[in-house]
Design an enzyme around this catalytic site. Structure first.
Site, PDB file in Angstrom:
ATOM      1  N   GLU A  83       4.466   4.005   6.354  1.00 51.89           N
ATOM      2  CA  GLU A  83       3.203   3.265   6.201  1.00 51.89           C
ATOM      3  C   GLU A  83       2.200   4.080   5.397  1.00 51.89           C
ATOM      4  O   GLU A  83       2.242   5.309   5.408  1.00 51.89           O
ATOM      5  CB  GLU A  83       2.594   3.016   7.594  1.00 51.89           C
ATOM      6  CG  GLU A  83       2.801   1.604   8.122  1.00 51.89           C
ATOM      7  CD  GLU A  83       1.835   0.577   7.533  1.00 51.89           C
ATOM      8  OE1 GLU A  83       1.362   0.751   6.397  1.00 51.89           O
ATOM      9  OE2 GLU A  83       1.572  -0.416   8.228  1.00 51.89           O
ATOM     10  N   ASP A  84       1.292   3.401   4.735  1.00 55.28           N
ATOM     11  CA  ASP A  84       0.222   4.088   4.013  1.00 55.28           C
ATOM     12  C   ASP A  84      -0.876   4.546   4.964  1.00 55.28           C
ATOM     13  O   ASP A  84      -1.334   5.671   4.935  1.00 55.28           O
ATOM     14  CB  ASP A  84      -0.367   3.186   2.912  1.00 55.28           C
ATOM     15  CG  ASP A  84      -0.714   1.788   3.419  1.00 55.28           C
ATOM     16  OD1 ASP A  84      -0.424   1.463   4.592  1.00 55.28           O
ATOM     17  OD2 ASP A  84      -1.276   1.000   2.633  1.00 55.28           O
ATOM     18  N   PHE A  97     -13.528   2.971   4.822  1.00 60.86           N
ATOM     19  CA  PHE A  97     -12.573   2.291   3.957  1.00 60.86           C
ATOM     20  C   PHE A  97     -12.217   3.162   2.752  1.00 60.86           C
ATOM     21  O   PHE A  97     -13.092   3.625   2.028  1.00 60.86           O
ATOM     22  CB  PHE A  97     -13.151   0.954   3.481  1.00 60.86           C
ATOM     23  CG  PHE A  97     -12.101   0.055   2.911  1.00 60.86           C
ATOM     24  CD1 PHE A  97     -11.224  -0.630   3.741  1.00 60.86           C
ATOM     25  CD2 PHE A  97     -11.970  -0.083   1.537  1.00 60.86           C
ATOM     26  CE1 PHE A  97     -10.232  -1.440   3.215  1.00 60.86           C
ATOM     27  CE2 PHE A  97     -10.969  -0.899   1.002  1.00 60.86           C
ATOM     28  CZ  PHE A  97     -10.114  -1.576   1.847  1.00 60.86           C
ATOM     29  N   VAL A  98     -10.912   3.390   2.565  1.00 58.43           N
ATOM     30  CA  VAL A  98     -10.467   4.243   1.456  1.00 58.43           C
ATOM     31  C   VAL A  98      -9.533   3.485   0.515  1.00 58.43           C
ATOM     32  O   VAL A  98      -8.900   2.495   0.916  1.00 58.43           O
ATOM     33  CB  VAL A  98      -9.764   5.530   1.969  1.00 58.43           C
ATOM     34  CG1 VAL A  98     -10.738   6.443   2.675  1.00 58.43           C
ATOM     35  CG2 VAL A  98      -8.586   5.190   2.874  1.00 58.43           C
ATOM     36  N   ARG A 132      -5.339   0.909  -6.886  1.00 61.00           N
ATOM     37  CA  ARG A 132      -4.057   1.429  -6.384  1.00 61.00           C
ATOM     38  C   ARG A 132      -3.546   2.590  -7.235  1.00 61.00           C
ATOM     39  O   ARG A 132      -2.804   3.445  -6.759  1.00 61.00           O
ATOM     40  CB  ARG A 132      -2.986   0.328  -6.395  1.00 61.00           C
ATOM     41  CG  ARG A 132      -3.200  -0.788  -5.383  1.00 61.00           C
ATOM     42  CD  ARG A 132      -1.915  -1.597  -5.237  1.00 61.00           C
ATOM     43  NE  ARG A 132      -2.145  -2.907  -4.639  1.00 61.00           N
ATOM     44  CZ  ARG A 132      -2.197  -3.140  -3.326  1.00 61.00           C
ATOM     45  NH1 ARG A 132      -2.039  -2.153  -2.476  1.00 61.00           N
ATOM     46  NH2 ARG A 132      -2.402  -4.358  -2.862  1.00 61.00           N
ATOM     47  N   ASP A 141      -4.713   1.857  10.934  1.00 60.82           N
ATOM     48  CA  ASP A 141      -6.122   1.617  11.250  1.00 60.82           C
ATOM     49  C   ASP A 141      -6.194   1.101  12.687  1.00 60.82           C
ATOM     50  O   ASP A 141      -6.325   1.888  13.623  1.00 60.82           O
ATOM     51  CB  ASP A 141      -6.662   0.620  10.206  1.00 60.82           C
ATOM     52  CG  ASP A 141      -8.114   0.264  10.430  1.00 60.82           C
ATOM     53  OD1 ASP A 141      -8.778   0.932  11.230  1.00 60.82           O
ATOM     54  OD2 ASP A 141      -8.595  -0.696   9.795  1.00 60.82           O
ATOM     55  N   ASP A 143      -5.549  -0.347  -1.906  1.00 59.66           N
ATOM     56  CA  ASP A 143      -6.379  -1.174  -2.796  1.00 59.66           C
ATOM     57  C   ASP A 143      -7.665  -1.658  -2.149  1.00 59.66           C
ATOM     58  O   ASP A 143      -7.836  -1.610  -0.925  1.00 59.66           O
ATOM     59  CB  ASP A 143      -5.588  -2.409  -3.236  1.00 59.66           C
ATOM     60  CG  ASP A 143      -5.503  -3.451  -2.115  1.00 59.66           C
ATOM     61  OD1 ASP A 143      -5.183  -3.081  -0.963  1.00 59.66           O
ATOM     62  OD2 ASP A 143      -5.792  -4.635  -2.376  1.00 59.66           O
ATOM     63  N   GLY A 182       0.774  -1.244   0.000  1.00 54.03           N
ATOM     64  CA  GLY A 182       0.000   0.000   0.000  1.00 54.03           C
ATOM     65  C   GLY A 182       0.802   1.288   0.000  1.00 54.03           C
ATOM     66  O   GLY A 182       0.334   2.311  -0.482  1.00 54.03           O
ATOM     67  N   LYS A 239      -6.490   6.612  11.024  1.00 57.97           N
ATOM     68  CA  LYS A 239      -7.902   6.533  11.417  1.00 57.97           C
ATOM     69  C   LYS A 239      -7.946   6.454  12.936  1.00 57.97           C
ATOM     70  O   LYS A 239      -7.949   5.356  13.488  1.00 57.97           O
ATOM     71  CB  LYS A 239      -8.528   5.249  10.865  1.00 57.97           C
ATOM     72  CG  LYS A 239      -8.764   5.210   9.379  1.00 57.97           C
ATOM     73  CD  LYS A 239      -9.422   3.865   9.050  1.00 57.97           C
ATOM     74  CE  LYS A 239      -9.655   3.660   7.595  1.00 57.97           C
ATOM     75  NZ  LYS A 239     -10.123   2.288   7.316  1.00 57.97           N
TER      76      LYS A 239
HETATM   77  P1  5GP Z   1      -3.729  -1.865  10.828  1.00 55.43           P
HETATM   78  O1  5GP Z   1      -2.748  -2.973  11.099  1.00 55.43           O
HETATM   79  O2  5GP Z   1      -3.307  -0.544  11.409  1.00 55.43           O
HETATM   80  O3  5GP Z   1      -5.125  -2.238  11.222  1.00 55.43           O
HETATM   81  O4  5GP Z   1      -3.870  -1.706   9.279  1.00 55.43           O
HETATM   82  C1  5GP Z   1      -2.800  -1.415   8.479  1.00 55.43           C
HETATM   83  C2  5GP Z   1      -2.981  -1.948   7.092  1.00 55.43           C
HETATM   84  O5  5GP Z   1      -4.355  -2.269   6.796  1.00 55.43           O
HETATM   85  C3  5GP Z   1      -2.600  -0.900   6.101  1.00 55.43           C
HETATM   86  O6  5GP Z   1      -1.227  -0.980   5.793  1.00 55.43           O
HETATM   87  C4  5GP Z   1      -3.494  -1.208   4.918  1.00 55.43           C
HETATM   88  O7  5GP Z   1      -2.873  -2.150   4.097  1.00 55.43           O
HETATM   89  C5  5GP Z   1      -4.733  -1.825   5.520  1.00 55.43           C
HETATM   90  N1  5GP Z   1      -5.835  -0.850   5.667  1.00 55.43           N
HETATM   91  C6  5GP Z   1      -6.327  -0.298   6.791  1.00 55.43           C
HETATM   92  N2  5GP Z   1      -7.335   0.554   6.535  1.00 55.43           N
HETATM   93  C7  5GP Z   1      -7.488   0.558   5.198  1.00 55.43           C
HETATM   94  C8  5GP Z   1      -8.370   1.269   4.302  1.00 55.43           C
HETATM   95  O8  5GP Z   1      -9.226   2.097   4.655  1.00 55.43           O
HETATM   96  N3  5GP Z   1      -8.197   1.012   2.977  1.00 55.43           N
HETATM   97  C9  5GP Z   1      -7.287   0.126   2.511  1.00 55.43           C
HETATM   98  N4  5GP Z   1      -7.215  -0.035   1.202  1.00 55.43           N
HETATM   99  N5  5GP Z   1      -6.441  -0.554   3.321  1.00 55.43           N
HETATM  100  C10 5GP Z   1      -6.534  -0.339   4.645  1.00 55.43           C
END
Ligand code: 5GP
Length: 175
Positions: free
Chosen positions: A97-98, A150-151, A163, A101, A157, A42, A129
């Site tokens: 990081e992208d 969700f974005v 992407r 969440d 993606d 991402g 978020k």
């Molecule tokens: P976390 O481990 O913080 O829950 O999530 C991190 C990963 O979840 C991100 O690197 C991404 O790949 C994915 N992710 C979390 N939220 C989103 C979202 O809104 N859209 C997309 N496309 N991926 C997300």
């Protein structure tokens, strides 16, 4: 009805903020070499744009994690599917990081790198978020705070699609 897209962050706003983030990181790293680490997949577009705004000695590394499988909900489990190819011991690390969440991925990566004894770890994310945060992790620089939705786009993606969009969009009407 299939999914539809609506803009959350425009291309212009992304580039403006990334330039500002680059300036902050230039200040931080101008006198010390840094290992910039791209968290695939991402982050690949954000990483490419961000590192070109940082003026310092830099090497680039890539790693890959998976936590989501093929849908829009976290599985709650992080796996390292590809590691970086050099040692970070005694070096300054910049983790890119992208999106954060639940914080699970970032917290997992921070723990993994702490064991490898870098000099410092700086963590950067394009999107955050705050409402979805479940796990505490250290974030030094955030591009944009977004609501808990969700974005896609700009590297992010949904089932490996979207992407390539040059902006961040909300994906609506998901089944
Ligand atoms: P976390 O481990 O913080 O829950 O999530 C991190 C990963 O979840 C991100 O690197 C991404 O790949 C994915 N992710 C979390 N939220 C989103 C979202 O809104 N859209 C997309 N496309 N991926 C997300």
């Amino acid at each position: 009805m299939g999914p539809s897209l609506s803009t959350v962050i425009s291309e212009k706003d992304l580039h403006k903020r990334i330039k500002e983030m680059g300036d902050v990181l230039t200040d931080k790293f101008k006198s010390a070499p840094v290992v910039a680490i791209c968290v695939l997949k991402g982050s690949f577009i954000f990483f490419s744009d961000l590192i070109r705004q940082i003026e310092c000695d830099m090497t680039c590394e890539f790693l890959s994690t998976s936590s989501y499988g093929n849908n829009a909900h976290s599985s709650g489990e992080v796996k390292l599917t590809m590691d970086i190819s050099s040692s970070v011991q005694g070096r300054h690390v910049l983790l890119v990081e992208d999106i954060i969440d639940t914080g699970l991925t970032m917290s997992y990566l921070q723990k993994m790198f702490e064991i490898r004894k870098p000099k410092t770890i700086t963590t950067v994310t394009l999107l955050h978020k705050p409402d979805a945060k479940k796990v505490d992790c250290k974030i030094d620089l955030v591009g944009f705070k977004i609501p808990n939705e969700f974005v896609v786009g700009y590297g992010l993606d949904y089932q490996n699609q979207y992407r390539h969009l040059p902006y961040i969009a909300r994906l609506e009407n998901l089944n």
